[in-house]
Design a protein around this motif. Structure first.
Motif, short mmCIF file in Angstrom:
data_model
loop_
_atom_site.label_atom_id
_atom_site.label_comp_id
_atom_site.label_asym_id
_atom_site.label_seq_id
_atom_site.Cartn_x
_atom_site.Cartn_y
_atom_site.Cartn_z
N HIS A 101 6.09 11.68 -0.77
CA HIS A 101 5.11 10.88 -1.49
C HIS A 101 5.68 10.33 -2.79
CE1 HIS A 101 1.20 9.44 -2.67
NE2 HIS A 101 1.25 10.14 -3.79
N ARG A 102 6.49 11.13 -3.48
CA ARG A 102 7.11 10.65 -4.71
C ARG A 102 8.08 9.51 -4.43
NH1 ARG A 102 7.48 16.26 -6.04
NH2 ARG A 102 9.69 16.25 -5.45
N ALA A 103 8.84 9.63 -3.35
CA ALA A 103 9.77 8.55 -2.99
C ALA A 103 9.02 7.27 -2.65
CB ALA A 103 10.64 8.98 -1.81
N GLN A 104 7.88 7.41 -1.98
CA GLN A 104 7.08 6.23 -1.66
C GLN A 104 6.53 5.58 -2.91
OE1 GLN A 104 3.82 7.10 0.96
NE2 GLN A 104 3.24 4.95 1.21
N ARG A 105 6.10 6.39 -3.86
CA ARG A 105 5.59 5.84 -5.12
C ARG A 105 6.69 5.14 -5.90
NH1 ARG A 105 2.22 10.05 -8.55
NH2 ARG A 105 2.22 8.20 -9.87
#
Length: 221
Positions: free
Chosen positions: A144-148
């Motif tokens: 999720h952090r990478a997507q953000r």
């Protein structure tokens, strides 16, 4: 301060105090307060924002957006009222000066297109840093952090349409008109006939010509 939950108001107050103090410090030194607050904002956006707490970051963002909207509305009202408070609408408007100045502004703003790739690279890097800092403070997983981070980098890209708006609109003349109005009020550019005391009161003074050209460009762009 970012580690103290009850210091959010103090963080926000300092974010307002530093630009304010930089502006008045520059004015006290007879320098450009506008340029000082511009560079202060650039530095604070790069180094201060990432060190704010999450709540202070949200608070300052919303407050600055609110103040920006109010200031923008004030500038539009100010420029509109200038048509009636200054002798702008005269038969001897210097259209040639306004046209030459407008062309000079357009040529001077061409750097927007030349530096667009470099600007996007810097904006992507800053957006990535901000997203990484916000991701570390949250509880989301790595995916999720990478997507953000990827979404923040995509949102930071300026398109050619954005570049065209920046090239055409520029700063929309609010600051330039304020300076021209101050110069006109102080008679910083006296008419040539004033040296020989032959003015009849109907001449177009250089200060008024600059004021007219500045307002016409501000309204057009």
């Amino acid at each position: 301060l970012s580690r103290e939950e009850d210091k959010v108001a103090l963080e926000a107050a300092l974010c307002f105090a530093f630009p304010w103090s930089s502006y008045y410090a520059a004015e006290a030194l007879q320098l450009s307060g506008i340029v000082a607050i511009l560079f202060c904002g650039i530095v604070m956006a790069t180094y201060t924002r990432v060190n704010l707490s999450h709540h202070a970051r949200e608070l300052t963002t919303e407050m600055f957006e609110c103040l920006a909207s109010i200031a923008e509305a004030f500038v539009f009202n100010y420029l509109g009222m200038a048509f009636f408070t200054f002798p702008i609408l005269r038969s001897d408007i210097s259209w040639r000066l306004a046209l030459i100045t407008l062309l000079a502004c357009f040529v001077g703003r061409l750097h927007v297109f030349f530096f667009l790739p470099l600007t996007n690279a810097v904006r992507r890097r800053i957006a990535r840093q901000h997203a990484e800092v916000e991701g570390k403070s949250g509880t989301s997983d790595a995916a999720h952090r990478a997507q953000r981070i990827m979404q923040a980098m995509r949102d930071a890209i300026l398109t050619p349409a954005h570049a065209f708006v920046l090239w055409f609109s520029g700063l929309r003349g609010g600051v330039a008109f304020a300076i021209a109005a101050a110069a006109y009020g102080d008679s910083s550019f006296p008419a040539p006939c004033e040296a020989t005391h032959t003015c009849t009161g109907e001449e177009l003074s250089p200060g008024l010509a600059i004021l007219q050209a500045t307002l016409l460009i501000a309204v057009f762009t």
